[in-house]
Design an enzyme around this catalytic site. Sequence first.
Site, PDB file in Angstrom:
ATOM      1  CE  LYS A  83     -10.772   9.772  -3.422  1.00  0.00           C
ATOM      2  NZ  LYS A  83      -9.168  10.096  -3.211  1.00  0.00           N
ATOM      3  CG  ASN A  84      -8.889   6.479  -4.663  1.00  0.00           C
ATOM      4  OD1 ASN A  84      -8.790   7.776  -4.701  1.00  0.00           O
ATOM      5  ND2 ASN A  84      -8.856   5.458  -4.105  1.00  0.00           N
ATOM      6  CB  CYS A 101      -7.269  12.333   4.080  1.00  0.00           C
ATOM      7  SG  CYS A 101      -9.206  12.631   3.325  1.00  0.00           S
ATOM      8  NE  ARG A 107      -1.964   9.504   2.959  1.00  0.00           N
ATOM      9  CZ  ARG A 107      -3.768   9.415   2.224  1.00  0.00           C
ATOM     10  NH1 ARG A 107      -4.159  10.560   3.175  1.00  0.00           N
ATOM     11  NH2 ARG A 107      -3.768   8.695   1.089  1.00  0.00           N
ATOM     12  CG  ASP A 126      -9.673   4.398   1.272  1.00  0.00           C
ATOM     13  OD1 ASP A 126      -9.020   4.635   2.558  1.00  0.00           O
ATOM     14  OD2 ASP A 126      -9.917   4.609  -0.095  1.00  0.00           O
ATOM     15  NE  ARG A 132      -9.779  15.316  -0.460  1.00  0.00           N
ATOM     16  CZ  ARG A 132      -8.856  14.743  -0.460  1.00  0.00           C
ATOM     17  NH1 ARG A 132      -8.343  15.365   1.330  1.00  0.00           N
ATOM     18  NH2 ARG A 132      -7.891  14.748  -0.432  1.00  0.00           N
TER      19      ARG A 132
HETATM   20  C1  EPZ Z   1      -4.470   5.484  -1.993  1.00  0.00           C
HETATM   21  O1  EPZ Z   1      -3.437   5.815  -1.278  1.00  0.00           O
HETATM   22  C2  EPZ Z   1      -5.942   6.118  -2.100  1.00  0.00           C
HETATM   23  N1  EPZ Z   1      -5.481   6.891  -2.390  1.00  0.00           N
HETATM   24  C3  EPZ Z   1      -6.133   6.349  -0.858  1.00  0.00           C
HETATM   25  O2  EPZ Z   1      -7.712   6.162  -0.653  1.00  0.00           O
HETATM   26  C4  EPZ Z   1      -6.162   4.503   0.284  1.00  0.00           C
HETATM   27  O3  EPZ Z   1      -6.619   4.512   0.914  1.00  0.00           O
HETATM   28  C5  EPZ Z   1      -5.289   3.913   0.172  1.00  0.00           C
HETATM   29  O4  EPZ Z   1      -4.385   4.199  -1.152  1.00  0.00           O
HETATM   30  C6  EPZ Z   1      -4.610   2.704   0.375  1.00  0.00           C
HETATM   31  O5  EPZ Z   1      -5.895   1.845   0.015  1.00  0.00           O
HETATM   32  C7  EPZ Z   1      -5.878   7.300  -3.860  1.00  0.00           C
HETATM   33  O6  EPZ Z   1      -5.496   6.510  -4.725  1.00  0.00           O
HETATM   34  C8  EPZ Z   1      -5.801   8.831  -4.509  1.00  0.00           C
HETATM   35  P1  EPZ Z   1      -0.585   4.445  -0.188  1.00  0.00           P
HETATM   36  P2  EPZ Z   1      -2.449   5.700  -1.330  1.00  0.00           P
HETATM   37  O7  EPZ Z   1       0.870   5.395  -0.857  1.00  0.00           O
HETATM   38  O8  EPZ Z   1      -1.536   5.779  -2.824  1.00  0.00           O
HETATM   39  C9  EPZ Z   1       2.607   4.199   4.054  1.00  0.00           C
HETATM   40  C10 EPZ Z   1      -9.150   7.699  -0.247  1.00  0.00           C
HETATM   41  O9  EPZ Z   1     -10.189   7.895   0.765  1.00  0.00           O
HETATM   42  N2  EPZ Z   1       3.030   4.706   2.614  1.00  0.00           N
HETATM   43  O10 EPZ Z   1      -0.642   3.061  -0.690  1.00  0.00           O
HETATM   44  O11 EPZ Z   1      -1.781   7.628  -0.794  1.00  0.00           O
HETATM   45  C11 EPZ Z   1       1.081   5.231   3.674  1.00  0.00           C
HETATM   46  O12 EPZ Z   1       2.223   5.762   5.210  1.00  0.00           O
HETATM   47  C12 EPZ Z   1      -8.156   8.224  -0.055  1.00  0.00           C
HETATM   48  O13 EPZ Z   1     -10.417   7.490  -1.132  1.00  0.00           O
HETATM   49  C13 EPZ Z   1       4.411   4.869   2.911  1.00  0.00           C
HETATM   50  O14 EPZ Z   1       5.280   4.952   4.144  1.00  0.00           O
HETATM   51  O15 EPZ Z   1      -1.869   4.759   0.057  1.00  0.00           O
HETATM   52  C14 EPZ Z   1       0.474   4.152   4.357  1.00  0.00           C
HETATM   53  O16 EPZ Z   1       0.332   3.605   5.783  1.00  0.00           O
HETATM   54  C15 EPZ Z   1      -7.166   8.001   1.046  1.00  0.00           C
HETATM   55  N3  EPZ Z   1       5.406   5.243   1.898  1.00  0.00           N
HETATM   56  C16 EPZ Z   1       0.379   2.661   3.489  1.00  0.00           C
HETATM   57  O17 EPZ Z   1       2.362   2.830   3.164  1.00  0.00           O
HETATM   58  C17 EPZ Z   1       5.446   5.705   0.409  1.00  0.00           C
HETATM   59  O18 EPZ Z   1       5.971   5.719  -0.656  1.00  0.00           O
HETATM   60  C18 EPZ Z   1      -0.683   2.524   2.853  1.00  0.00           C
HETATM   61  O19 EPZ Z   1      -0.595   3.725   1.657  1.00  0.00           O
HETATM   62  C19 EPZ Z   1       4.046   5.651   0.389  1.00  0.00           C
HETATM   63  C20 EPZ Z   1       2.751   4.746   1.519  1.00  0.00           C
END
Ligand code: EPZ
Length: 421
Positions: free
Chosen positions: A23-24, A118, A123, A308, A400
């Site tokens: 999915k991701n 979620c 986020r 995850d 999802r």
């Molecule tokens: C991706 O989300 C995945 N989603 C998530 O999977 C996964 O949990 C996550 O990466 C971490 O591996 C998809 O790929 C669609 P991040 P993403 O930006 O990209 C902070 C699932 O269940 N952050 O790496 O949203 C954020 O708050 C989902 O399949 C900022 O501070 O994750 C978090 O604490 C849920 N500012 C951390 O980084 C930003 O601009 C990681 O978020 C962006 C992120």
Amino acid sequence: MAEILEIWGGRPLYGTVEIPSAKNSVLPLLAASVLCREKVCLKKVPHLSDVEVCLALMRSLGMDVRYGDTGVVIQPTANVEDASLQTELMQKMRASVLFLAPVLARCGYVEASLPGGCRLGKRPIDIHLDGLEHMGANVRWHGERLCLRAPRGLMGTKYTLRYPSVGATETLLLASVCAKGDTVLHGAACEPEIVDLANFLNQCGGKITGAGTETISVQGVSRLSGGAYTPIPDRIVGATWACAAAAAGGCVTLEGAQPEMFAPVLDALEQAGCRIWRRKNQVKIERRKELVGIGERKTAVYPGFPTDAAPLLAAALLGASGESCIRDTIFTNRFACADGFLAMGANVHRIGSDLRILPGGPLHGTTVAAQDLRGGAALVIAALAANGKTKIEDSFYIQRGYADLPQQLRRLGVKIQVKKT
Ligand code: EPZ
């Protein structure tokens, strides 16, 4: 119509499951196809509500997309008709943010609200926006609406991400692949889905090197073609089935799984007492005896233990004879599923971002509610190990990320019903 899953637990799982495309990976690849000037076919795409939301966003941009049994076919569009992304669709999932950069690159303008997704804790999208500003985008808020403009196109830049965000790395790849000049991203995320996105963009004519490392270099190109592409297998779905087999016992083969992509999860299950066979495109997991606790485990960015999979592993360890403690270092609200675990009789304690799992009595079926995607899947895993019937409400969260879960569970010998309410 809402759906409730009713699962009768206590039976071991036997059989084989096919691991679908991740999915991701699929979601960023759909966003990437907005940039493509020729037909794109993404293969082995599972039927997921998040994919449907992406396709609805693409149709609202005036794109012709079809979702069949073999995958998704996207016809190239001469012009993106409407650069205003609908709030209702944006708020359905986090990955909607990935459409900002490609629409901005194609139209010189994009307007959207903040993405949903979620509720795993805060986020923000500050890194996405900061990176785009470095590439020449003008970022403005009009109330709740975000407006990005780059009338003369995006410019290559050198940019260091303050945190290796998966989504922000994807946004900046999508922004830079057709930008004017070269871009170097430092502090990039290294997840396999980043490598998959770069491979797809390169297959379409992009010039990206270093994906999968902390430094990614992009030479902007004027145009991307299209083509057929099979995304990588879903490592979190692989981890889910491995944890399900560990929780319920039995023996399950994961066909198409790439074990190195979720090695920390398999290692943890092995430490807990499972037997694991790793092959190039297959994993087999067997659990015959009681599991033991694994002590402390911390999530980390790739190649560390994936956030995850934290609730999934926790669910598998609820019946273990020793203690485990899982700390999520990425999100503050990873273990909302602990409420459901407690209702089923587990001996768990949520302290900040930690979940402590102590030996307890056997789990029993009851009514619980999914609160997010992976937490919902964790409740399914716990239900497989529990005595009696568990009802899982709000199962739309699970849809999802897992296609046709009831049918897959039935094939492994589980008694499960889907009730529409
Ligand atoms: C991706 O989300 C995945 N989603 C998530 O999977 C996964 O949990 C996550 O990466 C971490 O591996 C998809 O790929 C669609 P991040 P993403 O930006 O990209 C902070 C699932 O269940 N952050 O790496 O949203 C954020 O708050 C989902 O399949 C900022 O501070 O994750 C978090 O604490 C849920 N500012 C951390 O980084 C930003 O601009 C990681 O978020 C962006 C992120």
